[in-house]
Design a protein around this motif. Structure first.
Motif, PDB file in Angstrom:
ATOM      1  N   GLY A  61      -5.099 -23.070 -13.254  1.00 14.19           N
ATOM      2  CA  GLY A  61      -5.347 -24.465 -12.906  1.00 14.19           C
ATOM      3  C   GLY A  61      -5.934 -24.616 -11.519  1.00 14.19           C
ATOM      4  O   GLY A  61      -6.921 -25.336 -11.322  1.00 14.19           O
ATOM      5  N   ILE A  62      -5.346 -23.920 -10.544  1.00 16.75           N
ATOM      6  CA  ILE A  62      -5.855 -24.049  -9.169  1.00 16.75           C
ATOM      7  C   ILE A  62      -7.269 -23.474  -9.068  1.00 16.75           C
ATOM      8  O   ILE A  62      -8.140 -24.038  -8.412  1.00 16.75           O
ATOM      9  CB  ILE A  62      -4.896 -23.357  -8.176  1.00 16.75           C
ATOM     10  N   ILE A  97     -13.621 -24.599  -9.526  1.00 23.19           N
ATOM     11  CA  ILE A  97     -14.777 -24.440 -10.417  1.00 23.19           C
ATOM     12  C   ILE A  97     -15.318 -25.811 -10.844  1.00 23.19           C
ATOM     13  O   ILE A  97     -16.525 -26.018 -10.926  1.00 23.19           O
ATOM     14  CB  ILE A  97     -14.376 -23.653 -11.681  1.00 23.19           C
ATOM     15  N   LEU A  98     -14.402 -26.753 -11.107  1.00 18.25           N
ATOM     16  CA  LEU A  98     -14.808 -28.062 -11.636  1.00 18.25           C
ATOM     17  C   LEU A  98     -15.069 -29.093 -10.537  1.00 18.25           C
ATOM     18  O   LEU A  98     -15.399 -30.234 -10.831  1.00 18.25           O
ATOM     19  CB  LEU A  98     -13.711 -28.612 -12.567  1.00 18.25           C
ATOM     20  N   PRO A 140     -14.651 -17.042 -13.021  1.00 17.94           N
ATOM     21  CA  PRO A 140     -13.669 -17.724 -12.159  1.00 17.94           C
ATOM     22  C   PRO A 140     -12.876 -16.753 -11.287  1.00 17.94           C
ATOM     23  O   PRO A 140     -12.578 -17.047 -10.132  1.00 17.94           O
ATOM     24  CB  PRO A 140     -12.753 -18.430 -13.162  1.00 17.94           C
ATOM     25  N   LEU A 141     -12.582 -15.571 -11.833  1.00 19.93           N
ATOM     26  CA  LEU A 141     -11.844 -14.572 -11.051  1.00 19.93           C
ATOM     27  C   LEU A 141     -12.687 -14.029  -9.910  1.00 19.93           C
ATOM     28  O   LEU A 141     -12.228 -13.926  -8.768  1.00 19.93           O
ATOM     29  CB  LEU A 141     -11.438 -13.416 -11.958  1.00 19.93           C
ATOM     30  N   ALA A 188     -20.113 -23.478   4.842  1.00 21.46           N
ATOM     31  CA  ALA A 188     -21.574 -23.403   4.925  1.00 21.46           C
ATOM     32  C   ALA A 188     -22.169 -23.156   3.543  1.00 21.46           C
ATOM     33  O   ALA A 188     -23.169 -23.767   3.169  1.00 21.46           O
ATOM     34  CB  ALA A 188     -21.977 -22.289   5.885  1.00 21.46           C
ATOM     35  N   ASP A 189     -21.548 -22.288   2.780  1.00 21.66           N
ATOM     36  CA  ASP A 189     -22.099 -21.936   1.468  1.00 21.66           C
ATOM     37  C   ASP A 189     -20.951 -21.632   0.512  1.00 21.66           C
ATOM     38  O   ASP A 189     -20.547 -20.491   0.350  1.00 21.66           O
ATOM     39  CB  ASP A 189     -23.023 -20.715   1.618  1.00 21.66           C
ATOM     40  N   PRO A 190     -20.393 -22.680  -0.121  1.00 26.31           N
ATOM     41  CA  PRO A 190     -19.193 -22.479  -0.937  1.00 26.31           C
ATOM     42  C   PRO A 190     -19.426 -21.590  -2.161  1.00 26.31           C
ATOM     43  O   PRO A 190     -18.502 -20.962  -2.652  1.00 26.31           O
ATOM     44  CB  PRO A 190     -18.789 -23.894  -1.367  1.00 26.31           C
ATOM     45  N   LEU A 191     -20.669 -21.563  -2.658  1.00 24.90           N
ATOM     46  CA  LEU A 191     -20.896 -20.852  -3.907  1.00 24.90           C
ATOM     47  C   LEU A 191     -21.443 -19.447  -3.722  1.00 24.90           C
ATOM     48  O   LEU A 191     -21.425 -18.650  -4.643  1.00 24.90           O
ATOM     49  CB  LEU A 191     -21.867 -21.645  -4.793  1.00 24.90           C
TER      50      LEU A 191
END
Lengths: 311, 287
Positions: A136-137, A142-143, B38-39, B55-58
């Motif tokens: 969830g966290i 991600i969302l 996600p991991l 500055a660059d979250p992704l």
């Protein structure tokens, strides 16, 4: 206090067993089942009975509860947030076909030893072992409005879809369900794979030689053979939607926006521990229990048939 | 005339097979990315500095740092919470397995009258999930004097793990021939010895599957420790993570490090027992 009487009567039974005309084996058997029975009674049956009793009590904050008959159930039936929570559960149930079909298709692909199937199997199962609260966290990031999901959507020209996922009532419930599916589908793949391992490869090969396409194979050969596994998995998903969403809701939305992502189990928690209305919380818990018990009775029945002594 | 046509057909069909194979692999790869990303995203974030993240979250990390881990270790009291999680998970796992072993032995091998009813009673407890009885359960644990203690959580875990354990071990014991036990009895072995030095070693696969299942859910559970331990210093790692993420001054790199710490032990177990977990013993066990 029926449950206390119940507790008090337990040692008596052991004493009865000590009378000499009872065989030594019976005594040993009783001693052996005692720890487990005590656990089941103390931490499952007794709380359930207390929950039923509590649902008939009027509890206000920390005051002493008074008997109130069916008042909590009447409140429950007219409480809009209770309606919302069960309506949300119904909406989540509408996604069940995806929960059932997606792992089946994937399992069938892996079953045919697609290149790299071992890696895919390991990858698909990984989300299931990650704690839902962690999932969830993780997905809150991600969302997020500027998170990776929206970045991808913008990059592939679907910018209008890049919304604040957790802030719209419909999208939040959809996102919650999708995250649950993410963390759960791998178990389905494994469940179907273990069912498929009983299907002989010759049947599949023969059908292929007859010119059966993938979908024909799946629908006319595999699905009838796996009927009971599909049924079992459907039951598991149903109870999953009813009782395994708590950590995800807790981490992702806390039930919001409004009551859009409140499911019954989360409402039991907030009613009891936040609004301190334990009687009403117990009543909602009992309503949820009826649904969960009906669904999981199928699993228990099957376990009993498979595991009981045949005479 | 027929030969070239049929060989052409063969080429077309083999091309179609190739194409489907590529499409299938493509879909599987996309899904694998969806499950793994996600991991990876969380691992990368956990090694970014706060400034680099905003500055660059992704993006990928520019300069790798372990400061988040060090800070999370202190803020979440990781060693303490890790210990709490270990004690309660191990305790619950052992207690529920031992209780299940005794019951399974009694109902399958001791020919006890009403054994089937006891078996049914135990597995029927599966229909009572913790979520619907959470307050009365908490009250019962308080009444027993176990509120906020390891024993309270361990006993609750043991009770909730019991139905599946009893089912799995009973099924396994039933497949073990009674002659084996008769022979041991003739040699003068008592029931405890038969159970622990004959049946237990034979049932290792079942116990392994059961232990992995129990480890994963007990380690990952949130509701029971949240309610039983609350915010005390005996709370488990998952409660710690949940509470940490609720604090508003926590940065995303910091919480990411906390998440990785919380899930690392399960990942280690997954890697160590991958073969057992994926071979279907576990999915088959639940079935």
């Amino acid at each position: 206090m029926a449950e206390l009487a119940n507790l008090a009567s337990r040692p008596n039974r052991a004493e009865v067993a000590r009378r000499p005309f009872i065989r030594r084996e019976t005594l040993i058997a009783l001693l052996f089942v005692l720890p487990g029975l005590a656990l089941a009674i103390l931490f499952k049956l007794v709380p359930l009975l207390r929950g039923i009793w509590l649902s008939f009590l009027e509890t206000r904050g920390f005051e002493d509860p008074t008997f109130a008959g069916l008042a909590n159930y009447r409140t429950m039936l007219s409480d809009p947030s209770v309606h919302d929570s069960f309506r949300n559960a119904l909406i989540a149930f509408a996604t069940l076909p995806v929960w059932i079909i997606l792992p089946l298709v994937l399992a069938f692909l892996l079953f045919q030893k697609t290149p790299g199937w071992k890696f895919f199997r390991a990858a698909f199962f990984l989300p299931y072992i990650i704690a839902p609260i962690v999932v969830g966290i993780m997905f809150r990031q991600i969302l997020a409005p500027d998170g990776p999901l929206n970045a991808v959507l913008r990059a592939i020209g679907l910018a209008p879809l890049a919304i604040e996922w957790l802030n719209g009532p419909t999208s939040a419930l959809l996102a919650l369900t999708a995250v649950a599916l993410w963390s759960f589908f791998g178990l389905g793949v494994l469940t179907y794979l273990s069912g498929l391992s009983t299907v002989s490869e010759e049947v599949v090969e023969a059908a292929k030689l007859d010119g059966a396409r993938f979908w024909q194979l799946l629908v006319y050969i595999i699905m009838p053979l796996l009927k009971s596994v599909i049924g079992y998995w459907a039951v598991l998903c149903t109870s999953g939607i009813l009782i395994w969403m708590f950590p995800l809701i807790y981490a992702l939305t806390k039930g919001g926006p409004g009551t859009a992502t409140v499911l019954p189990e989360f409402l039991v928690f907030t009613t009891t521990f936040q609004f301190l209305d334990r009687g009403l919380g117990a009543a909602i818990g009992m309503a949820l229990f009826v649904f969960v018990a009906l669904v999981s009775a199928f699993v228990v029945r099957r376990m009993y048939i498979e595991g009981s002594q045949r005479k | 005339m027929t030969r070239p046509a049929s060989s052409q057909k063969a080429i077309v069909s083999s091309m179609r097979i190739m194409l489907t194979r590529w499409i299938v692999t493509g879909i599987l790869v996309i899904l694998a990315v969806v499950t793994l990303y996600p991991l990876i995203f969380t691992v990368i974030n956990s090694m970014k500095t706060r400034a680099a993240y905003s500055a660059d979250p992704l993006g990928f990390f520019t300069d790798l740092t372990f400061d988040n881990y060090i800070e999370t270790f202190q803020r979440m009291q990781v060693p303490r919470l890790l210990l709490n999680s270990l004690i309660t998970t191990a305790g619950g796992l052992v207690l529920s397995t031992v209780a299940a072993l005794f019951i399974a032995y009694a109902v399958t091998k001791l020919k006890m009258r009403g054994g089937n009813y006891i078996f049914l009673f135990i597995i029927a407890m599966l229909v009572i999930p913790s979520q619907v009885i959470i307050y009365p359960l908490y009250e019962t644990i308080l009444d027993l004097g176990f509120g906020g203690t390891y024993q309270g959580l361990i006993l609750a875990y043991a009770a909730f793990g019991l139905p599946l354990g009893t089912y799995l071990l009973s099924a396994y014991f039933r497949a073990i021939p009674d002659e084996l036990i008769e022979a041991a009895r003739l040699d003068g072995a008592g029931d405890i010895r038969i159970l622990f030095s004959i049946l237990l070693p034979i049932s290792t696969p079942a116990i392994a599957a059961l232990s992995i299942l129990n480890f994963v859910w007990m380690w990952n559970d949130l509701l029971l420790p949240l309610v039983i331990m609350g915010g005390s210093d005996k709370k488990t790692l998952m409660v710690g993570v949940a509470l940490l993420s609720g604090q508003y001054d926590v940065s995303i790199p910091l919480i990411s490090a906390g998440l990785i710490i919380a899930l690392a032990p399960v990942i280690v177990v997954y890697m160590l027992f991958q073969r057992q977990i994926l071979s279907g013993a576990i999915a088959g066990a639940v079935r």
